[in-house]
Write a protein that holds these residues in place. Structure first.
Motif, PDB file in Angstrom:
ATOM      1  N   PHE A 220       0.836  -1.209  -0.158  1.00  0.00           N
ATOM      2  CA  PHE A 220      -0.062   0.012  -0.174  1.00  0.00           C
ATOM      3  C   PHE A 220       0.664   1.385   0.099  1.00  0.00           C
ATOM      4  O   PHE A 220       1.946   1.366   0.457  1.00  0.00           O
ATOM      5  N   GLU A 221       0.406   2.192  -0.737  1.00  0.00           N
ATOM      6  CA  GLU A 221       0.845   3.657  -0.278  1.00  0.00           C
ATOM      7  C   GLU A 221      -0.113   4.190   0.836  1.00  0.00           C
ATOM      8  O   GLU A 221      -1.195   3.865   0.807  1.00  0.00           O
ATOM      9  N   HIS A 222       0.317   5.140   1.612  1.00  0.00           N
ATOM     10  CA  HIS A 222      -0.211   5.918   2.662  1.00  0.00           C
ATOM     11  C   HIS A 222      -0.239   7.017   2.946  1.00  0.00           C
ATOM     12  O   HIS A 222       0.877   7.633   2.480  1.00  0.00           O
ATOM     13  N   GLY A 223      -1.334   7.750   3.345  1.00  0.00           N
ATOM     14  CA  GLY A 223      -1.429   9.213   3.771  1.00  0.00           C
ATOM     15  C   GLY A 223      -1.935   9.512   4.954  1.00  0.00           C
ATOM     16  O   GLY A 223      -2.801   8.794   5.446  1.00  0.00           O
ATOM     17  N   LEU A 224      -1.145  10.140   5.986  1.00  0.00           N
ATOM     18  CA  LEU A 224      -1.659  10.409   7.170  1.00  0.00           C
ATOM     19  C   LEU A 224      -2.244  11.807   7.490  1.00  0.00           C
ATOM     20  O   LEU A 224      -1.140  12.737   7.236  1.00  0.00           O
ATOM     21  N   LEU A 225      -3.284  12.082   7.744  1.00  0.00           N
ATOM     22  CA  LEU A 225      -3.858  13.380   7.839  1.00  0.00           C
ATOM     23  C   LEU A 225      -3.908  13.687   9.474  1.00  0.00           C
ATOM     24  O   LEU A 225      -4.428  12.861  10.181  1.00  0.00           O
ATOM     25  N   VAL A 226      -3.516  15.024   9.665  1.00  0.00           N
ATOM     26  CA  VAL A 226      -3.312  15.360  11.114  1.00  0.00           C
ATOM     27  C   VAL A 226      -4.730  16.070  11.600  1.00  0.00           C
ATOM     28  O   VAL A 226      -4.678  17.218  10.903  1.00  0.00           O
ATOM     29  N   ASP A 227      -5.314  15.674  12.241  1.00  0.00           N
ATOM     30  CA  ASP A 227      -6.451  16.546  12.797  1.00  0.00           C
ATOM     31  C   ASP A 227      -5.984  17.451  14.063  1.00  0.00           C
ATOM     32  O   ASP A 227      -6.374  18.634  14.001  1.00  0.00           O
ATOM     33  N   SER A 228      -5.365  16.746  15.009  1.00  0.00           N
ATOM     34  CA  SER A 228      -4.814  17.362  16.064  1.00  0.00           C
ATOM     35  C   SER A 228      -3.622  17.100  16.546  1.00  0.00           C
ATOM     36  O   SER A 228      -3.279  15.720  16.479  1.00  0.00           O
ATOM     37  N   GLY A 229      -2.738  17.679  17.267  1.00  0.00           N
ATOM     38  CA  GLY A 229      -1.454  16.967  17.877  1.00  0.00           C
ATOM     39  C   GLY A 229      -0.300  17.741  17.304  1.00  0.00           C
ATOM     40  O   GLY A 229      -0.294  18.373  16.029  1.00  0.00           O
ATOM     41  N   ASP A 230       0.730  17.555  17.970  1.00  0.00           N
ATOM     42  CA  ASP A 230       2.102  18.249  17.291  1.00  0.00           C
ATOM     43  C   ASP A 230       2.662  16.596  16.903  1.00  0.00           C
ATOM     44  O   ASP A 230       3.323  16.129  17.656  1.00  0.00           O
ATOM     45  N   ILE A 231       2.431  16.425  15.471  1.00  0.00           N
ATOM     46  CA  ILE A 231       2.781  15.209  14.943  1.00  0.00           C
ATOM     47  C   ILE A 231       4.004  14.959  14.265  1.00  0.00           C
ATOM     48  O   ILE A 231       4.245  16.072  13.441  1.00  0.00           O
ATOM     49  N   ALA A 232       4.679  13.930  14.483  1.00  0.00           N
ATOM     50  CA  ALA A 232       6.141  13.528  13.505  1.00  0.00           C
ATOM     51  C   ALA A 232       5.778  12.176  13.023  1.00  0.00           C
ATOM     52  O   ALA A 232       5.331  11.061  13.718  1.00  0.00           O
ATOM     53  N   LEU A 233       5.829  12.072  11.655  1.00  0.00           N
ATOM     54  CA  LEU A 233       5.772  10.914  10.855  1.00  0.00           C
ATOM     55  C   LEU A 233       7.166  10.361  10.221  1.00  0.00           C
ATOM     56  O   LEU A 233       7.658  11.141   9.524  1.00  0.00           O
ATOM     57  N   GLU A 234       7.609   9.349  10.788  1.00  0.00           N
ATOM     58  CA  GLU A 234       8.933   8.927  10.224  1.00  0.00           C
ATOM     59  C   GLU A 234       9.934  10.122  10.878  1.00  0.00           C
ATOM     60  O   GLU A 234      10.678  10.394  10.064  1.00  0.00           O
ATOM     61  N   ASN A 235       9.645  10.774  11.919  1.00  0.00           N
ATOM     62  CA  ASN A 235      10.488  11.749  12.361  1.00  0.00           C
ATOM     63  C   ASN A 235      10.719  12.981  11.715  1.00  0.00           C
ATOM     64  O   ASN A 235      11.333  13.960  11.912  1.00  0.00           O
ATOM     65  N   VAL A 236       9.478  13.061  10.844  1.00  0.00           N
ATOM     66  CA  VAL A 236       9.273  14.301   9.931  1.00  0.00           C
ATOM     67  C   VAL A 236       8.009  15.070  10.519  1.00  0.00           C
ATOM     68  O   VAL A 236       6.911  14.504  10.784  1.00  0.00           O
ATOM     69  N   ASP A 237       8.364  16.380  10.976  1.00  0.00           N
ATOM     70  CA  ASP A 237       7.083  17.236  11.583  1.00  0.00           C
ATOM     71  C   ASP A 237       5.990  17.216  10.330  1.00  0.00           C
ATOM     72  O   ASP A 237       6.133  17.581   9.246  1.00  0.00           O
TER      73      ASP A 237
END
Length: 353
Positions: A220-237
């Motif tokens: 799969f390819e994936h997309g992570l949508l941020v609704d709230s929080g100070d998020i890092a995906l794979e250490n990327v802000d």
């Protein structure tokens, strides 16, 4: 929520190991991430609600079969009267409604009616044609959630059935949070809702300061949508309202909430969609000629889309707050609508020009 996208592309930023534009990030041993920022789009007429749209756009039109991502709220609708989308058509897609707060009444020309509530997915399959209306309930003062579309493959996009499914997933706890898998399968949890392509849709809730290394399907390819929080995906802000994209071949996603408040995210994924689509207003097809024919049939009140019986809008039975009993199609552009060409299912280099 039913409008399509004719807008220019949002900014795109890529963060990966070994030199990168913008702020530095430690990505040693992690997968590259493409950041797709949102843009604000008014949805509706004079009482339009503002939504934040990430898909579609020029650089990336689809993530798996996901072809449309709107994120809205929390919006105070106590003054405007709330959502009131009069009957409008769809072809070649499935609509996925997922709320965080509020309630919306759905009614469609397949004779289906349902109440969209937080934590409960409603999936409508348009196939060859359907029309539906969406009205927030009188008790709703705040609306907050996402509206998503799935492109149907050639094998099922012409089906005459007007399907509707409802499912309330049970939250699955893990160390530092919980998840609700509303479509597909994730980490041993599977939704019973029928889809027509291999895909995933889930809400993830992370406690303050929590992180998770989440096993995912490498096909799969994936997309992570941020609704709230100070998020890092794979250490990327990853900014609020943005989507962090990772291509195929990734077996694990590291997601961290660096804030002292709970975080909420939507994870979308799927096998790369192999077909080029033409998408205009509320229609998904394959050619300009198909789209033009759909528009003509809708304007002529043809049989393809059926009729929504029992629609009660903010203007009374059969009418929205602006006095319309159905939404008219916009004027077609003066140029031929071309298929949306999606890039390969890997992170694209560099910020958008």
């Amino acid at each position: 929520m039913a409008m399509s996208n004719v807008e220019t592309r949002p900014d795109q930023v890529v963060c990966k190991a070994g030199g990168l534009p913008g702020p530095a990030c430690d990505q040693q041993g992690r997968s590259p991430v493409e950041i797709i920022t949102s843009r604000e789009v008014p949805l509706g007429g004079p009482r339009a609600m503002i939504v934040r749209r990430t898909l579609p756009q020029r650089q990336r039109s689809l993530i798996g079969p996901w072809c449309f991502v709107d994120h809205y709220g929390p919006a105070d609708v106590s003054v405007t009267g709330g959502m009131d989308v009069a009957p409008h058509p769809h072809t070649g897609l499935q609509t996925v409604s997922w709320l965080f707060e509020g309630a919306i009444q759905h009614i469609d020309s397949g004779g289906n009616a349902g109440l969209v509530l937080p934590g409960e997915v409603n999936l409508m399959t348009a196939g060859a044609g359907i029309c539906h209306a969406e009205v927030s309930t009188e008790e709703t003062t705040t609306l907050h959630g996402v509206q998503l579309w799935l492109a149907l493959p050639e094998a099922t996009r012409h089906q005459p059935e007007r399907e509707f499914e409802h499912f309330e997933p049970t939250p699955v706890s893990f160390a530092g949070g919980e998840m609700l898998v509303f479509l597909g399968k994730l980490w041993g949890t599977e939704s019973p809702v029928q889809t027509h392509s291999p895909l995933l849709g889930a809400e993830i809730r992370l406690d303050p300061g929590a992180s998770i290394d989440l096993p995912v399907n490498p096909g799969f390819e994936h997309g992570l949508l941020v609704d709230s929080g100070d998020i890092a995906l794979e250490n990327v802000d990853l900014p609020v309202a943005a989507v962090g994209y990772t291509g195929t071949g990734v077996e694990e996603l590291r997601i961290a909430n660096r804030s002292d408040e709970p975080a909420r995210l939507i994870l979308l994924g799927g096998e790369p969609f192999p077909e080029e689509i033409v998408m205009w207003w509320n229609f998904v097809g394959r050619t300009h000629e198909e789209i033009a024919a759909y528009r003509e049939e809708w304007q002529a009140e043809g049989d393809r889309f059926g009729v929504v019986d029992g629609y009660v809008g903010k203007g009374g039975p059969g009418r929205n707050a602006d006095g319309m009993g159905r939404l008219p199609a916009p004027r077609l552009p003066d140029v031929t609508i071309r298929p949306r060409k999606n890039p390969p299912p890997q992170v694209q280099g560099g910020p958008a020009e």
